[in-house]
Design an enzyme around this catalytic site. Structure first.
Site, PDB file in Angstrom:
ATOM      1  N   LYS A  32      35.732  33.021   9.791  1.00 29.04           N
ATOM      2  CA  LYS A  32      36.179  31.684  10.169  1.00 29.04           C
ATOM      3  C   LYS A  32      37.704  31.607  10.108  1.00 29.04           C
ATOM      4  O   LYS A  32      38.309  31.863   9.065  1.00 29.04           O
ATOM      5  CB  LYS A  32      35.586  30.612   9.245  1.00 29.04           C
ATOM      6  CG  LYS A  32      35.974  29.188   9.644  1.00 29.04           C
ATOM      7  CD  LYS A  32      35.287  28.155   8.776  1.00 29.04           C
ATOM      8  CE  LYS A  32      35.914  28.020   7.414  1.00 29.04           C
ATOM      9  NZ  LYS A  32      37.269  27.383   7.468  1.00 29.04           N
ATOM     10  N   ASP A  59      37.581  27.426  13.806  1.00 30.14           N
ATOM     11  CA  ASP A  59      37.291  26.151  13.143  1.00 30.14           C
ATOM     12  C   ASP A  59      38.514  25.235  13.224  1.00 30.14           C
ATOM     13  O   ASP A  59      39.190  24.981  12.237  1.00 30.14           O
ATOM     14  CB  ASP A  59      36.912  26.426  11.684  1.00 30.14           C
ATOM     15  CG  ASP A  59      36.599  25.166  10.901  1.00 30.14           C
ATOM     16  OD1 ASP A  59      36.127  24.182  11.503  1.00 30.14           O
ATOM     17  OD2 ASP A  59      36.836  25.165   9.670  1.00 30.14           O
ATOM     18  N   LYS A  61      38.268  22.127  14.925  1.00 30.90           N
ATOM     19  CA  LYS A  61      37.750  20.753  14.961  1.00 30.90           C
ATOM     20  C   LYS A  61      38.506  19.896  15.980  1.00 30.90           C
ATOM     21  O   LYS A  61      39.057  18.843  15.666  1.00 30.90           O
ATOM     22  CB  LYS A  61      37.826  20.108  13.570  1.00 30.90           C
ATOM     23  CG  LYS A  61      37.085  20.869  12.479  1.00 30.90           C
ATOM     24  CD  LYS A  61      37.229  20.160  11.135  1.00 30.90           C
ATOM     25  CE  LYS A  61      36.525  20.913  10.028  1.00 30.90           C
ATOM     26  NZ  LYS A  61      37.218  22.186   9.673  1.00 30.90           N
ATOM     27  N   ASP A  64      40.377  14.927  20.605  1.00 29.19           N
ATOM     28  CA  ASP A  64      41.450  14.408  21.455  1.00 29.19           C
ATOM     29  C   ASP A  64      40.786  13.828  22.702  1.00 29.19           C
ATOM     30  O   ASP A  64      39.563  13.706  22.759  1.00 29.19           O
ATOM     31  CB  ASP A  64      42.427  15.536  21.806  1.00 29.19           C
ATOM     32  CG  ASP A  64      43.855  15.044  22.000  1.00 29.19           C
ATOM     33  OD1 ASP A  64      44.033  14.046  22.756  1.00 29.19           O
ATOM     34  OD2 ASP A  64      44.781  15.637  21.430  1.00 29.19           O
ATOM     35  N   THR A 123      32.197  17.928   4.564  1.00 28.32           N
ATOM     36  CA  THR A 123      31.511  18.045   3.276  1.00 28.32           C
ATOM     37  C   THR A 123      32.379  17.571   2.116  1.00 28.32           C
ATOM     38  O   THR A 123      31.884  17.374   1.010  1.00 28.32           O
ATOM     39  CB  THR A 123      31.079  19.496   3.017  1.00 28.32           C
ATOM     40  OG1 THR A 123      32.212  20.359   3.124  1.00 28.32           O
ATOM     41  CG2 THR A 123      30.017  19.925   4.005  1.00 28.32           C
ATOM     42  N   ARG A 214      35.831  30.994  -1.041  1.00 28.92           N
ATOM     43  CA  ARG A 214      36.332  31.317  -2.371  1.00 28.92           C
ATOM     44  C   ARG A 214      35.369  32.100  -3.252  1.00 28.92           C
ATOM     45  O   ARG A 214      35.822  32.985  -4.001  1.00 28.92           O
ATOM     46  CB  ARG A 214      36.788  30.029  -3.060  1.00 28.92           C
ATOM     47  CG  ARG A 214      38.171  29.581  -2.592  1.00 28.92           C
ATOM     48  CD  ARG A 214      38.526  28.171  -3.008  1.00 28.92           C
ATOM     49  NE  ARG A 214      37.839  27.172  -2.169  1.00 28.92           N
ATOM     50  CZ  ARG A 214      38.208  25.903  -2.102  1.00 28.92           C
ATOM     51  NH1 ARG A 214      39.233  25.466  -2.830  1.00 28.92           N
ATOM     52  NH2 ARG A 214      37.567  25.057  -1.319  1.00 28.92           N
TER      53      ARG A 214
END
Length: 239
Positions: A32, A59, A61, A64, A123, A214
């Protein structure tokens, strides 16, 4: 099962990202690339990951006006990404325009079309966060509404919390793709996520792809950490 694991390249520069790609290319399905890394290293990094045999989930997002989002997504297609996303809150026309134009160009240029996804509710967002921007409906209701809107607009799936995956699956059917961030193996830190779930629980809830960052990147042995997650995913699928 490893093809369903996405490693989040949440790093600052292209050299570090490419080192992670080399290290984990055999352990995960996709990498990603988000806003920080794309802003730092740009489209050339995406091209290099793809040339090095890695699949990319871009990613960014997009959110517009419809034509702007469509043109951006077409350039992502030409970079060779395997997944890209937009914000479902951008609305039906934005998503329809993007989907139609990307698929048209993919067919015309003989390129494989990436999975086209919509972000529902981040999230990291809580109910109070939604209320602060004037959304008074419950998170679960908004997620399902936005997933149905994305499906109606011709998108392949959504990015959503695994906690809402069963509702999305019920509303949108078995073939609608659900990509789930906020996945944390047992005993991992929660960090800045609000709606999280373990890998096994996320798959059991209906997720198709899991995004993990992570818990792999900060492990003493990242390769083994990735393998452990894949093992947990496989055990869930066979249960």
């Amino acid at each position: 099962m490893k093809e369903r694991l996405i490693f989040a390249l949440d790093v600052e520069d292209g050299a570090t990202a490419l080192a992670w790609v080399e290290r984990l290319r055999a352990e995960v399905g996709l990498f990603k690339v988000g806003k920080q890394l794309f802003t730092s290293a740009g489209p050339e990094l995406v091209r290099r990951i793809v040339l090095n045999g890695g699949q990319v989930f871009l990613d960014l997002k997009y959110h517009d006006i419809p034509n702007t989002v469509a043109k951006a997504a077409i350039e992502a297609l030409r970079l060779g990404v395997s997944m890209l996303n937009v914000h479902a809150l951008g609305g039906m026309t934005m998503m329809q325009t993007m989907s139609a134009q990307v698929r048209q160009i993919a067919a015309a240029e003989g390129r494989p079309c990436p999975l086209l996804l919509a972000v529902t509710i981040l999230t990291s967002a809580s109910q109070s966060d939604l209320q602060a921007v004037g959304i008074d409906r419950p998170v679960t209701e908004m997620v399902v509404r936005l997933a149905q809107l994305a499906q109606a607009a011709g998108l392949d799936g959504v990015v959503a919390s695994a906690q809402e995956a069963p509702l999305i699956r019920q509303a949108c059917g078995p073939d609608f793709v659900i990509v789930t961030p906020g996945v944390r193996p047992v005993a991992s830190a929660v960090d800045d996520q609000q709606r999280i779930m373990t890998p096994a629980a996320a798959l059991a809830a209906g997720a198709d792809y899991l995004v993990v960052g992570r818990p792999i990147a900060t492990a003493s042995d990242p390769v083994q950490a990735a393998r452990a997650i894949v093992t947990e995913m496989a055990s869930s699928a066979s249960a």
